[in-house]
Design a protein around this motif. Sequence first.
Motif, PDB file in Angstrom:
ATOM      1  N   GLY A 159       0.802  -1.210   0.000  1.00 36.16           N
ATOM      2  CA  GLY A 159       0.000   0.000   0.000  1.00 36.16           C
ATOM      3  C   GLY A 159       0.826   1.245   0.000  1.00 36.16           C
ATOM      4  N   SER A 160       2.148   1.091  -0.068  1.00 41.17           N
ATOM      5  CA  SER A 160       3.021   2.254  -0.009  1.00 41.17           C
ATOM      6  C   SER A 160       3.278   2.846  -1.367  1.00 41.17           C
ATOM      7  CB  SER A 160       4.365   1.862   0.624  1.00 41.17           C
ATOM      8  OG  SER A 160       5.049   0.997  -0.237  1.00 41.17           O
ATOM      9  N   GLY A 161       2.983   2.104  -2.410  1.00 38.44           N
ATOM     10  CA  GLY A 161       3.177   2.645  -3.738  1.00 38.44           C
ATOM     11  C   GLY A 161       4.507   2.325  -4.339  1.00 38.44           C
ATOM     12  N   SER A 162       5.342   1.522  -3.728  1.00 39.56           N
ATOM     13  CA  SER A 162       6.651   1.226  -4.304  1.00 39.56           C
ATOM     14  C   SER A 162       7.122  -0.126  -3.848  1.00 39.56           C
ATOM     15  CB  SER A 162       7.669   2.292  -3.890  1.00 39.56           C
ATOM     16  OG  SER A 162       8.942   1.946  -4.358  1.00 39.56           O
TER      17      SER A 162
ATOM     18  N   GLY B 231      -7.792   4.726  14.726  1.00 38.11           N
ATOM     19  CA  GLY B 231      -7.644   5.284  13.396  1.00 38.11           C
ATOM     20  C   GLY B 231      -7.979   4.308  12.291  1.00 38.11           C
ATOM     21  N   TYR B 232      -8.440   4.861  11.174  1.00 37.81           N
ATOM     22  CA  TYR B 232      -8.662   4.083   9.963  1.00 37.81           C
ATOM     23  C   TYR B 232      -8.162   4.921   8.783  1.00 37.81           C
ATOM     24  CZ  TYR B 232     -10.977   2.261   5.801  1.00 37.81           C
ATOM     25  OH  TYR B 232     -11.222   1.776   4.537  1.00 37.81           O
ATOM     26  N   THR B 233      -7.392   4.289   7.886  1.00 37.22           N
ATOM     27  CA  THR B 233      -6.875   4.965   6.699  1.00 37.22           C
ATOM     28  C   THR B 233      -7.190   4.114   5.474  1.00 37.22           C
ATOM     29  OG1 THR B 233      -5.051   5.943   7.956  1.00 37.22           O
ATOM     30  CG2 THR B 233      -4.824   5.905   5.576  1.00 37.22           C
ATOM     31  N   TRP B 234      -7.751   4.766   4.476  1.00 30.57           N
ATOM     32  CA  TRP B 234      -8.005   4.120   3.183  1.00 30.57           C
ATOM     33  C   TRP B 234      -7.137   4.784   2.142  1.00 30.57           C
ATOM     34  CZ3 TRP B 234     -10.060   6.654  -1.164  1.00 30.57           C
ATOM     35  CH2 TRP B 234     -10.331   5.832  -2.275  1.00 30.57           C
TER      36      TRP B 234
ATOM     37  N   ALA C 203      -6.738  -5.660  -0.731  1.00 31.97           N
ATOM     38  CA  ALA C 203      -5.931  -5.619  -1.945  1.00 31.97           C
ATOM     39  C   ALA C 203      -4.991  -4.425  -1.902  1.00 31.97           C
ATOM     40  CB  ALA C 203      -6.847  -5.535  -3.167  1.00 31.97           C
ATOM     41  N   HIS C 204      -3.698  -4.705  -2.117  1.00 23.34           N
ATOM     42  CA  HIS C 204      -2.663  -3.669  -2.072  1.00 23.34           C
ATOM     43  C   HIS C 204      -2.655  -2.934  -0.739  1.00 23.34           C
ATOM     44  CE1 HIS C 204      -1.908  -4.299  -6.321  1.00 23.34           C
ATOM     45  NE2 HIS C 204      -3.201  -4.148  -6.556  1.00 23.34           N
ATOM     46  N   GLN C 205      -3.131  -3.599   0.320  1.00 25.26           N
ATOM     47  CA  GLN C 205      -3.149  -3.003   1.659  1.00 25.26           C
ATOM     48  C   GLN C 205      -3.822  -1.637   1.652  1.00 25.26           C
ATOM     49  OE1 GLN C 205       0.749  -3.077   3.442  1.00 25.26           O
ATOM     50  NE2 GLN C 205       0.883  -5.299   3.348  1.00 25.26           N
ATOM     51  N   GLN C 206      -4.951  -1.550   1.012  1.00 29.28           N
ATOM     52  CA  GLN C 206      -5.661  -0.277   0.907  1.00 29.28           C
ATOM     53  C   GLN C 206      -6.253   0.176   2.224  1.00 29.28           C
ATOM     54  OE1 GLN C 206      -8.215  -1.461  -2.503  1.00 29.28           O
ATOM     55  NE2 GLN C 206      -7.447   0.378  -3.492  1.00 29.28           N
ATOM     56  N   HIS C 207      -6.486  -0.729   3.142  1.00 33.32           N
ATOM     57  CA  HIS C 207      -7.115  -0.390   4.414  1.00 33.32           C
ATOM     58  C   HIS C 207      -6.110  -0.564   5.548  1.00 33.32           C
ATOM     59  CE1 HIS C 207     -10.954  -0.617   2.236  1.00 33.32           C
ATOM     60  NE2 HIS C 207     -10.501  -1.746   1.737  1.00 33.32           N
TER      61      HIS C 207
ATOM     62  N   ARG D 101       8.353  -3.262  13.127  1.00 27.73           N
ATOM     63  CA  ARG D 101       7.840  -2.668  11.899  1.00 27.73           C
ATOM     64  C   ARG D 101       8.047  -3.619  10.728  1.00 27.73           C
ATOM     65  NH1 ARG D 101      10.579   3.275  12.397  1.00 27.73           N
ATOM     66  NH2 ARG D 101       8.939   4.338  13.578  1.00 27.73           N
ATOM     67  N   SER D 102       7.023  -3.714   9.880  1.00 25.64           N
ATOM     68  CA  SER D 102       7.148  -4.457   8.630  1.00 25.64           C
ATOM     69  C   SER D 102       6.251  -3.794   7.598  1.00 25.64           C
ATOM     70  CB  SER D 102       6.741  -5.918   8.800  1.00 25.64           C
ATOM     71  OG  SER D 102       6.790  -6.577   7.538  1.00 25.64           O
ATOM     72  N   PRO D 103       6.790  -2.865   6.804  1.00 26.12           N
ATOM     73  CA  PRO D 103       5.967  -2.219   5.772  1.00 26.12           C
ATOM     74  C   PRO D 103       5.390  -3.213   4.773  1.00 26.12           C
ATOM     75  CG  PRO D 103       7.991  -0.980   6.143  1.00 26.12           C
ATOM     76  CD  PRO D 103       8.130  -2.256   6.900  1.00 26.12           C
ATOM     77  N   ARG D 104       6.151  -4.275   4.457  1.00 26.79           N
ATOM     78  CA  ARG D 104       5.655  -5.243   3.473  1.00 26.79           C
ATOM     79  C   ARG D 104       4.407  -5.945   3.987  1.00 26.79           C
ATOM     80  NH1 ARG D 104       7.445  -7.464  -1.089  1.00 26.79           N
ATOM     81  NH2 ARG D 104       9.294  -6.157  -0.964  1.00 26.79           N
ATOM     82  N   GLN D 105       4.384  -6.240   5.275  1.00 27.75           N
ATOM     83  CA  GLN D 105       3.203  -6.850   5.873  1.00 27.75           C
ATOM     84  C   GLN D 105       2.188  -5.815   6.330  1.00 27.75           C
ATOM     85  OE1 GLN D 105       5.061  -9.155   9.000  1.00 27.75           O
ATOM     86  NE2 GLN D 105       5.089 -11.016   7.738  1.00 27.75           N
TER      87      GLN D 105
END
Length: 793
Positions: free
Chosen positions: A80-83, A788-791, A753-757, A700-704
């Motif tokens: 979900g990070s875009g890269s 918190g919730y982020t989409w 999908a793609h960690q959108q949530h 921390r695990s950005p991939r997960q």
Amino acid sequence: MFLQRMLAVALVAGCAATVSGQEVFREYVTLAQPAANDSAPGNALPPVEVRPPATDDTGSGSDADALPPVEVRPPADTSGSGSNSPATGNNFPASGGDSPLDLNNGNAAAVAAAAMRADLARAYPSLSQSQLGQAGRFNENTGILRDGQSLFDTPAAVSIRTRQEIEERQAPDMFHALQNEVGVLLQSTAAGQASPFIRGLTGQQVLILVDGIRLNNSVTRRGPNQYFNTIDPGMVDHIEVLRGQGSVLWGSDAIGGVINIVSRGPDLPGSFPGDPNYSGAQAIQYFNTANNSPYSRMNVEGWVNNTGVFAGGSYLNVGDLDTGYDNFPRQPGTSYQQFAGDIKFNYMIDRDQMLTLSMQHFEQEDLARSDRYPGYPGDRNNSNSFAAATFFDPQQRDLTYLRYQALDPLPFIDAVTVTASYNRQKETVTRGVPTTRAQTTDVDTVGVSAVASKEMYNLGKLTSGVDWYYDDVDSPFWGASGPIIPDDAYYSRIGAFVNWNVPLTERLSGVAGARYEAISAAGTPIVNIAGVDTPVFAQAEFSDWVGSAGLVYELTPEVHLVGSIAEGFRAPNLSDLMSNNPNVQQQGQSIPSLGLQPEHSITYEVGVKTDTGRLRTQTFVYWIDLQDNIVSQTTPTPFTFSSANQDSYIQGVEFNGELLLERGWSLYGNFWYTYGQNQVTNAPLSRIPPMQGIMGFRYRSPRQGRYFDIYTWMSDRQDRLDPVSDVRDERIPIGGTPGFATLNLRGGQSFGAHQQHKLSLSLENLTDQPYLVQGSGVYGTGFTARMGYTWTR
């Protein structure tokens, strides 16, 4: 970052020579962008053969983790990070070993190890990875040190609060965005306000920048004030903090240090390299149980050919604060509302030239002065009347700037940045319910700055620049009192600097700089002459030279010994010289002090920086000699504040560090101690923060899309009080501010999908410990849940 650079080289080598609008953008997005983006859509990369260099990209010089040639096919982005591109080199020894990678032969353990290494590089950037300035190619002159250096390669005491950390904190305001940074105390004088102390100094002695443009103006008050909190954290990419110096690079006010807020922008490519068109969106919702406050933010961004845009808006509605005190559950006068909006356009003229247009608006309503609210606990006057209530309504900030950046515009210039800005700060102070008095201070500031740099190879790098700011004050009022600042006042400053980074030997490098600044001020304050209030026209001129010098010695490739000597300079501003402010402390009023001289400082500091695969630390010991320090003097009847120049000093120690453990875990913390003394009165300096620090354990695990953090914040008792300002201030308990320790945890998980949530939760002050930050008019929160919730699209 290395994979991305190699991919960029391969792509550019096959490009046609003609450059259309789309081709310009393609070159920009493939060459300019950093490795990770927390908001843009995923950009999976095609397979490419990569041959890593013998040494890593961290600048540490270690080649222990050099990899053989390998064909790498990055998987589809799920963060979900875009890269998918990892950040530049990270020497963390991944479990599973450093076996040669051959995806075609199915070496699953090696693939897992490589994925973990990339994940850790994004989660825990090293000091060498941490670059100052905006992302991309156009970062030479935009950082707080104006030379594109990393944290590891400079002698200065610098730290960065990243967007990753700000989002983990679920920060609804700048108070929470920067809280617990090493060497920085955030004081909330009233709800919705935040004043950063750096090395014991605040207000006019700490310079705050937004994208390199001064937030401080000529009416910024001495001591704690609210202006740092007139920034929406949802628009912030990262925060750069320079401690102990900054006058050479940024001019007057930077005695304690400089804070640069770098805003977000449409800085990253779209769904895959070469596609100039993409769009993205983000919705953020936080809720804090301590004050029943929902924070809502919406962002949109995208590129069309060679034009990019980022825009967002937010709303925060704050109720009265729940404290940790049993007999005082809700603190009155701590509710307010705020609105914010911002938009930024980037236009690529060609691959080496970019125009940026940015507009920001921020507004707060019904901000009560906590120390002047009826029934406020500890009110020594115990007023039961609303006549004493004081509000800021509205508190407003607007910023618009146009910036031109170019690479290699002339043979003798490598990079240039030119900025024209307009900044407006407006505050209306009302007294009484219903209102019996209203005073407005409306300041329009126009500014122009230009910075250029040139790499001179063996002779180092030369950076120079000029800046000019002009303040025009409008001060309407009604009621018994006159204007706080004279209605006809103006304030003008102009300065020029040069800074030289130069290698001296194979292991030793140096930096030296100098600035000249000239300031003029004029206005017609009301002065009491023989018992009669009389308008008196006053005009003042100030100018000075300041210089700095620092050294970096490479003890080993992973350990640097650093030291510096830096002069500081602050000319008295309109608030010092001409203020008639009836809103000082509880019943006090400031009066004009027309005979003030500029403040000067000399900061001496020595430090050690370590940047290994597992350990990153910065340790500094410093001494600040404050010559002609502007301090408050009082008269008991009537209770008035005037100003005087008195020599003082501040000394202290700072440490921050992080130890990487196994599989994404780390142990981190900081510690700092500050001691300040007035050499004329032999009394403590006002509002010196107590000794304090934090210690935490996190994953921390950005991939997960996962993080977890548990930490404690510890603060010692502060009973060294200035008898003029501190003892009279009811925001400081009689005898001093008690020490405290809070236990806190936070965590988050992305999914879909793609960690959108992403769902996040912070539990603050788990033991419901009652506490007060030194000098704050707002108590610390009791046990608090922040959800918190982020989409992200």
